[in-house]
Motif scaffolding. Structure first.
Motif, PDB file in Angstrom:
ATOM      1  N   THR A 157      47.725 -19.143  37.411  1.00  0.00           N
ATOM      2  CA  THR A 157      47.614 -18.101  38.431  1.00  0.00           C
ATOM      3  C   THR A 157      48.861 -17.223  38.463  1.00  0.00           C
ATOM      4  O   THR A 157      48.761 -15.992  38.619  1.00  0.00           O
ATOM      5  CB  THR A 157      47.375 -18.703  39.827  1.00  0.00           C
ATOM      6  N   TYR A 158      50.023 -17.830  38.328  1.00  0.00           N
ATOM      7  CA  TYR A 158      51.256 -17.029  38.338  1.00  0.00           C
ATOM      8  C   TYR A 158      51.344 -16.134  37.092  1.00  0.00           C
ATOM      9  O   TYR A 158      51.844 -15.007  37.156  1.00  0.00           O
ATOM     10  CB  TYR A 158      52.482 -17.936  38.427  1.00  0.00           C
ATOM     11  N   ARG A 159      50.857 -16.653  35.984  1.00  0.00           N
ATOM     12  CA  ARG A 159      50.889 -15.847  34.765  1.00  0.00           C
ATOM     13  C   ARG A 159      49.920 -14.662  34.877  1.00  0.00           C
ATOM     14  O   ARG A 159      50.258 -13.531  34.508  1.00  0.00           O
ATOM     15  CB  ARG A 159      50.526 -16.708  33.554  1.00  0.00           C
ATOM     16  N   VAL A 160      48.730 -14.914  35.386  1.00  0.00           N
ATOM     17  CA  VAL A 160      47.734 -13.854  35.519  1.00  0.00           C
ATOM     18  C   VAL A 160      48.203 -12.788  36.510  1.00  0.00           C
ATOM     19  O   VAL A 160      47.962 -11.578  36.315  1.00  0.00           O
ATOM     20  CB  VAL A 160      46.384 -14.446  35.958  1.00  0.00           C
ATOM     21  N   ASP A 161      48.893 -13.221  37.571  1.00  0.00           N
ATOM     22  CA  ASP A 161      49.258 -12.300  38.647  1.00  0.00           C
ATOM     23  C   ASP A 161      50.684 -11.767  38.545  1.00  0.00           C
ATOM     24  O   ASP A 161      51.198 -11.193  39.500  1.00  0.00           O
ATOM     25  CB  ASP A 161      49.101 -13.006  40.004  1.00  0.00           C
ATOM     26  N   ARG A 162      51.317 -11.952  37.402  1.00  0.00           N
ATOM     27  CA  ARG A 162      52.743 -11.598  37.324  1.00  0.00           C
ATOM     28  C   ARG A 162      52.989 -10.096  37.505  1.00  0.00           C
ATOM     29  O   ARG A 162      54.085  -9.688  37.894  1.00  0.00           O
ATOM     30  CB  ARG A 162      53.333 -12.077  35.999  1.00  0.00           C
ATOM     31  N   ALA A 166      52.730  -8.631  45.117  1.00  0.00           N
ATOM     32  CA  ALA A 166      52.893 -10.002  45.620  1.00  0.00           C
ATOM     33  C   ALA A 166      52.177 -10.199  46.950  1.00  0.00           C
ATOM     34  O   ALA A 166      51.514 -11.222  47.162  1.00  0.00           O
ATOM     35  CB  ALA A 166      54.380 -10.327  45.758  1.00  0.00           C
ATOM     36  N   LYS A 167      52.283  -9.234  47.858  1.00  0.00           N
ATOM     37  CA  LYS A 167      51.669  -9.398  49.175  1.00  0.00           C
ATOM     38  C   LYS A 167      50.150  -9.406  49.084  1.00  0.00           C
ATOM     39  O   LYS A 167      49.472 -10.224  49.712  1.00  0.00           O
ATOM     40  CB  LYS A 167      52.136  -8.291  50.110  1.00  0.00           C
ATOM     41  N   ALA A 168      49.609  -8.507  48.290  1.00  0.00           N
ATOM     42  CA  ALA A 168      48.149  -8.456  48.133  1.00  0.00           C
ATOM     43  C   ALA A 168      47.633  -9.722  47.459  1.00  0.00           C
ATOM     44  O   ALA A 168      46.580 -10.260  47.827  1.00  0.00           O
ATOM     45  CB  ALA A 168      47.758  -7.222  47.313  1.00  0.00           C
ATOM     46  N   THR A 169      48.375 -10.204  46.475  1.00  0.00           N
ATOM     47  CA  THR A 169      47.983 -11.430  45.779  1.00  0.00           C
ATOM     48  C   THR A 169      47.974 -12.618  46.726  1.00  0.00           C
ATOM     49  O   THR A 169      47.033 -13.425  46.734  1.00  0.00           O
ATOM     50  CB  THR A 169      48.941 -11.702  44.617  1.00  0.00           C
TER      51      THR A 169
END
Length: 410
Positions: A157-162, A166-169
């Motif tokens: 998840t951190y890799r996909v969302d890097r 940040a707030k929206a994620t």
């Protein structure tokens, strides 16, 4: 139900009391990470979990069959044996709740049943193969599998969302946490509520009310589901605090990964009839998710105490149950004496817990040590696993130490 004797009625009521303690003892499994990350308010979270626990109780009876007809030899079981088993399980649940340790209610029940059976008819009354394949192996495998799955899921998840906001994620994952927490609660109902169904069914077989190998009657399913749901709504706030803040600090991505992984493991085991510990699965998933974030931490001193509690659950509940079975063998006065001992112990533990109250208003406080009641139980567990030098769990005020002295950083 017209053939139920007074003793059998006492056993059924005691089983439902255990189911109630199972509910508030294991609320943390589903809702600790959701509460700790702020995805849901504490009272809303436990209400949602209670409803889904009730629904899950009606979805399967495979685990109930393992308890009622696989773990021990039904021919050597009497209502007194089951009563003694429940005494051991209830007291271990309450003791570990008192000190905020997420131990396994399932293993407490099975340890109590094994101990009482051995005290009554000897080791021949226990089906060793079932204990190994459907209890011990899942006990070891579940936290490892759930932990590895959660760690990999969190890293993914951190890799996909890097490259995302940040707030929206975080907001999106909080919504995902609510869904995954519901799935864990549903899975908990399919597994843990069935254990009480199984033990009541075993009591009915022992009392010649049901034929051996019978499925739980509908009134057993309903009563077990309601009891665990009520316990869940009460909220085991001490254990929620330990799992939500005491083991590691979770972000919404990690909470979602932990809950999804744990739910997958629990639902798979329920389908296979494995009497899995949801506590082991969820605790392993929380630690795995904690290690899944770069710079994430796991507080190993707390984890070590938890592991020791896991190891002590089966023998401790078994020893108390064996002693209770020895007394109940003496006749009606023995059953009455054990019942009085159980009630007095429960009242004493409740009064001790009132010295430092943990509830929905302070469940997210980080320092779990501050609200652990001092006494024999805490001292005994600490003696088995003395905290490392400089550990933050101490009863004597000490100078502030850097985080690195108290946690393991990955």
């Amino acid at each position: 139900m017209e053939h139920i004797t007074l003793l059998l009625a006492i056993v059924i009521v005691t089983a439902l009391v255990f189911d109630f303690t199972n509910g508030f003892h294991d609320t943390a499994n589903a809702m600790a990470t959701t509460i700790s990350t702020g995805a849901l308010k504490p009272k809303t979270a436990v209400a949602m979990s209670a409803v889904l626990n009730l629904v899950g109780a009606f979805l399967s009876v495979e685990v109930a069959k393992t308890i009622s007809s696989g773990l021990v030899d039904e021919s050597g079981i009497t209502p007194e044996v089951i009563f003694a088993a429940l005494v051991g399980a209830i007291l271990w649940n309450l003791l570990t709740w008192l000190v905020g340790l997420p131990s396994s209610s399932s293993h407490a029940l099975m340890g109590g049943l094994i101990g009482a059976t051995v005290a009554s008819v000897g080791f021949a009354g226990v089906n060793g193969g079932v204990v190994v394949t459907k209890v011990l192996i899942p006990a070891v495998a579940a936290p490892v599998v759930a932990g590895l799955a959660a760690m990999l899921a969190a890293r993914l998840t951190y890799r996909v969302d890097r490259n995302t906001d940040a707030k929206a994620t975080a907001k999106g994952y909080r919504a995902g946490q609510i869904a995954s927490a519901g799935l864990v609660s549903l899975a908990h109902g399919t597994n843990d509520a069935q254990k009480t169904m199984g033990i009541i069914t075993l009591a009915l077989v022992a009392g010649n009310v049901l034929a051996p190998g019978s499925n739980p009657p509908m009134w057993v399913i309903v009563s077990a589901g309601v009891a665990i749901a009520l316990g869940t709504y009460l909220g085991g706030w001490r254990i929620i605090r330990t799992m939500g803040k005491g083991l590691t600090d979770l972000q919404p991505q990690q909470g979602f990964a932990a809950q999804t992984s744990a739910a997958s493991v629990i639902l798979a085991s329920s389908n296979l009839g494995f009497s899995l510990s949801t506590t082991h699965s969820c605790s392993g998933a929380v630690m795995g998710a904690g290690l899944g974030r770069k710079g994430g931490v796991v507080r190993w001193s707390t984890a070590t105490r938890m592991f020791v509690a896991w190891g002590l659950t089966l023998p401790a509940a078994g020893l108390v149950a064996a002693g209770s079975e020895f007394v109940t063998k003496q006749g009606d006065w023995g059953v009455a004496a054990v019942a009085v001992f159980l009630v007095a112990s429960c009242i004493a533990i409740w009064f001790i817990s009132r010295r430092q109250v943990v509830d929905h208003t302070n469940v997210n406080d980080v320092d779990t040590a501050a609200d652990e009641p001092a006494g024999v139980v805490t001292t005994a567990i600490a003696a088995v696993t003395p905290p490392p030098a400089g550990d933050f769990k101490t009863t004597i005020p000490a100078p502030a130490e850097p985080e690195s002295a108290r946690t393991a950083t990955v």
